[in-house]
Write a protein that holds these residues in place. Structure first.
Motif, PDB file in Angstrom:
ATOM      1  N   ARG A  68       0.875  -1.178   0.000  1.00 52.89           N
ATOM      2  CA  ARG A  68       0.000   0.000   0.000  1.00 52.89           C
ATOM      3  C   ARG A  68       0.903   1.216   0.000  1.00 52.89           C
ATOM      4  NH1 ARG A  68      -3.554   0.627   4.432  1.00 52.89           N
ATOM      5  NH2 ARG A  68      -4.518   2.215   3.174  1.00 52.89           N
ATOM      6  N   LEU A  69       0.703   2.095  -0.979  1.00 57.35           N
ATOM      7  CA  LEU A  69       1.559   3.264  -1.184  1.00 57.35           C
ATOM      8  C   LEU A  69       0.722   4.528  -1.215  1.00 57.35           C
ATOM      9  CD1 LEU A  69       3.622   1.809  -4.182  1.00 57.35           C
ATOM     10  CD2 LEU A  69       4.245   1.742  -1.759  1.00 57.35           C
ATOM     11  N   VAL A  70       1.310   5.629  -0.764  1.00 66.22           N
ATOM     12  CA  VAL A  70       0.644   6.927  -0.835  1.00 66.22           C
ATOM     13  C   VAL A  70       1.319   7.752  -1.924  1.00 66.22           C
ATOM     14  CG1 VAL A  70       2.060   7.962   0.999  1.00 66.22           C
ATOM     15  CG2 VAL A  70      -0.174   8.931   0.453  1.00 66.22           C
ATOM     16  N   ARG A  71       0.484   8.339  -2.749  1.00 68.85           N
ATOM     17  CA  ARG A  71       0.968   9.113  -3.893  1.00 68.85           C
ATOM     18  C   ARG A  71       1.531  10.449  -3.416  1.00 68.85           C
ATOM     19  NH1 ARG A  71      -2.460  11.781  -8.740  1.00 68.85           N
ATOM     20  NH2 ARG A  71      -0.806  11.730 -10.276  1.00 68.85           N
ATOM     21  N   SER A  85       3.307  13.558 -11.192  1.00 65.26           N
ATOM     22  CA  SER A  85       3.017  14.132 -12.508  1.00 65.26           C
ATOM     23  C   SER A  85       2.226  13.198 -13.415  1.00 65.26           C
ATOM     24  CB  SER A  85       4.328  14.522 -13.195  1.00 65.26           C
ATOM     25  OG  SER A  85       5.136  13.382 -13.364  1.00 65.26           O
ATOM     26  N   ARG A  86       2.130  11.927 -13.075  1.00 63.39           N
ATOM     27  CA  ARG A  86       1.435  10.951 -13.923  1.00 63.39           C
ATOM     28  C   ARG A  86       0.167  10.465 -13.233  1.00 63.39           C
ATOM     29  NH1 ARG A  86       4.472   9.839 -18.850  1.00 63.39           N
ATOM     30  NH2 ARG A  86       3.525   7.812 -18.845  1.00 63.39           N
ATOM     31  N   GLY A  87      -0.808  10.101 -14.050  1.00 63.13           N
ATOM     32  CA  GLY A  87      -2.046   9.565 -13.516  1.00 63.13           C
ATOM     33  C   GLY A  87      -1.875   8.128 -13.054  1.00 63.13           C
ATOM     34  N   VAL A  88      -2.791   7.665 -12.248  1.00 62.72           N
ATOM     35  CA  VAL A  88      -2.775   6.292 -11.757  1.00 62.72           C
ATOM     36  C   VAL A  88      -4.183   5.745 -11.898  1.00 62.72           C
ATOM     37  CG1 VAL A  88      -3.169   6.965  -9.354  1.00 62.72           C
ATOM     38  CG2 VAL A  88      -2.045   4.817  -9.852  1.00 62.72           C
ATOM     39  N   ALA A  89      -4.284   4.458 -12.229  1.00 60.49           N
ATOM     40  CA  ALA A  89      -5.594   3.842 -12.420  1.00 60.49           C
ATOM     41  C   ALA A  89      -5.533   2.370 -12.037  1.00 60.49           C
ATOM     42  CB  ALA A  89      -6.034   3.977 -13.882  1.00 60.49           C
ATOM     43  N   MET A 132       0.579  -4.755 -10.463  1.00 60.90           N
ATOM     44  CA  MET A 132      -0.487  -3.927 -11.011  1.00 60.90           C
ATOM     45  C   MET A 132      -1.228  -3.229  -9.888  1.00 60.90           C
ATOM     46  SD  MET A 132      -3.497  -6.500 -12.219  1.00 60.90           S
ATOM     47  CE  MET A 132      -5.044  -5.902 -11.631  1.00 60.90           C
ATOM     48  N   VAL A 133      -1.758  -2.065 -10.202  1.00 61.78           N
ATOM     49  CA  VAL A 133      -2.552  -1.322  -9.238  1.00 61.78           C
ATOM     50  C   VAL A 133      -3.886  -2.061  -9.095  1.00 61.78           C
ATOM     51  CG1 VAL A 133      -3.656   0.876  -8.714  1.00 61.78           C
ATOM     52  CG2 VAL A 133      -1.450   0.841  -9.905  1.00 61.78           C
ATOM     53  N   SER A 134      -4.151  -2.576  -7.893  1.00 60.00           N
ATOM     54  CA  SER A 134      -5.376  -3.361  -7.689  1.00 60.00           C
ATOM     55  C   SER A 134      -6.440  -2.605  -6.898  1.00 60.00           C
ATOM     56  CB  SER A 134      -5.048  -4.686  -6.992  1.00 60.00           C
ATOM     57  OG  SER A 134      -4.390  -4.446  -5.768  1.00 60.00           O
ATOM     58  N   ALA A 135      -6.080  -1.527  -6.233  1.00 59.35           N
ATOM     59  CA  ALA A 135      -7.057  -0.712  -5.498  1.00 59.35           C
ATOM     60  C   ALA A 135      -6.545   0.719  -5.443  1.00 59.35           C
ATOM     61  CB  ALA A 135      -7.256  -1.256  -4.092  1.00 59.35           C
ATOM     62  N   LEU A 136      -7.486   1.646  -5.387  1.00 58.63           N
ATOM     63  CA  LEU A 136      -7.162   3.064  -5.367  1.00 58.63           C
ATOM     64  C   LEU A 136      -8.201   3.759  -4.496  1.00 58.63           C
ATOM     65  CD1 LEU A 136      -5.891   5.110  -8.212  1.00 58.63           C
ATOM     66  CD2 LEU A 136      -7.998   5.906  -7.231  1.00 58.63           C
ATOM     67  N   VAL A 137      -7.743   4.533  -3.513  1.00 60.53           N
ATOM     68  CA  VAL A 137      -8.649   5.200  -2.582  1.00 60.53           C
ATOM     69  C   VAL A 137      -8.179   6.631  -2.371  1.00 60.53           C
ATOM     70  CG1 VAL A 137      -9.513   5.208  -0.203  1.00 60.53           C
ATOM     71  CG2 VAL A 137      -9.115   3.045  -1.357  1.00 60.53           C
ATOM     72  N   VAL A 182      -4.196   6.804  -2.035  1.00 60.15           N
ATOM     73  CA  VAL A 182      -3.528   5.589  -1.579  1.00 60.15           C
ATOM     74  C   VAL A 182      -3.862   4.475  -2.562  1.00 60.15           C
ATOM     75  CG1 VAL A 182      -3.356   3.894   0.277  1.00 60.15           C
ATOM     76  CG2 VAL A 182      -3.636   6.312   0.829  1.00 60.15           C
ATOM     77  N   ILE A 183      -2.814   3.755  -3.009  1.00 55.49           N
ATOM     78  CA  ILE A 183      -3.033   2.645  -3.931  1.00 55.49           C
ATOM     79  C   ILE A 183      -2.532   1.356  -3.293  1.00 55.49           C
ATOM     80  CG2 ILE A 183      -2.842   4.103  -5.969  1.00 55.49           C
ATOM     81  CD1 ILE A 183      -0.051   2.803  -6.442  1.00 55.49           C
ATOM     82  N   THR A 184      -3.067   0.249  -3.762  1.00 55.94           N
ATOM     83  CA  THR A 184      -2.551  -1.076  -3.423  1.00 55.94           C
ATOM     84  C   THR A 184      -1.971  -1.661  -4.690  1.00 55.94           C
ATOM     85  OG1 THR A 184      -4.222  -1.377  -1.712  1.00 55.94           O
ATOM     86  CG2 THR A 184      -3.096  -3.360  -2.511  1.00 55.94           C
ATOM     87  N   VAL A 185      -0.709  -2.075  -4.619  1.00 52.63           N
ATOM     88  CA  VAL A 185      -0.032  -2.690  -5.758  1.00 52.63           C
ATOM     89  C   VAL A 185       0.106  -4.178  -5.456  1.00 52.63           C
ATOM     90  CG1 VAL A 185       2.069  -2.763  -7.144  1.00 52.63           C
ATOM     91  CG2 VAL A 185       1.250  -0.584  -6.245  1.00 52.63           C
TER      92      VAL A 185
END
Length: 183
Positions: A50-53, A58-62, A81-86, A94-97
């Motif tokens: 789990r990472l915080v942007r 500068s780049r989008g995340v999906a 792969m990005v499996s969750a985004l909150v 915050v994303i889950t990779v």
């Protein structure tokens, strides 16, 4: 299908280390359209992070997007792969990779139709994920979307020559990649 002359620094690295150093590779990243950003680690789980942007990203995340990460400057790269985004209440993203099993190695690939002796002329960037025998995880390839389909042929550039292979199954589909197992 294209070749290029090695830079002076790449030649020097090969003479000294037997390969191009990661420092030289990171200096050359600016020549490509990839962006390296430092994300904060919130949590490390088995097979996922789990990472915080960062606020200055500068780049989008999906969700479903391919991601390469390296926890520290001296550690190996991981592919996932990005499996969750909150979006948190304080505005942080915050994303889950979810990490793919196996160590990623860059490889050139292209689609092929063996029954008609045709291949796509353009080589594309992909990754080979080595098998994990102890966990009974087979080797797989991560390819750009649309290159692979079950039962379709592909060519992989190995040891200075193109090797033909057949896609046995699509393991995962992302928004910009397919992870496949070869027959």
């Amino acid at each position: 299908g294209q070749t290029r002359e090695l830079t002076r620094q790449e030649k020097q690295d090969i003479e000294v280390f037997g390969q191009v150093s990661s420092r030289t590779q990171s200096m050359m990243v600016a020549e490509h359209s990839f962006t390296a950003e430092s994300w904060g680690v919130i949590d490390e789980m088995l097979g996922a992070w789990r990472l915080v942007r960062p606020a200055n990203a500068s780049r989008g995340v999906a969700i479903g997007r391919l991601m390469v990460m390296r926890p520290a400057d001296t550690s190996p790269y991981f592919l996932g792969m990005v499996s969750a985004l909150v979006q948190e209440t304080d505005g942080r993203v915050v994303i889950t990779v979810t990490l793919f099993p196996g160590r990623p190695e860059p490889v050139a690939v292209r689609g092929a139709d063996f029954s008609r002796s045709r291949t796509s002329t353009k080589w594309l960037e992909g990754f080979r994920l080595a098998p994990l025998e102890k966990l009974r995880v087979p080797a797989s390839l991560v390819l750009p979307s649309g290159v692979a389909a079950a039962g379709r042929g592909i060519e992989v550039w190995e040891n200075g020559a193109a090797k033909q292979a057949m896609v046995a199954e699509i393991i995962e589909r992302g928004s910009d990649f397919d992870r496949v197992r070869l027959a």
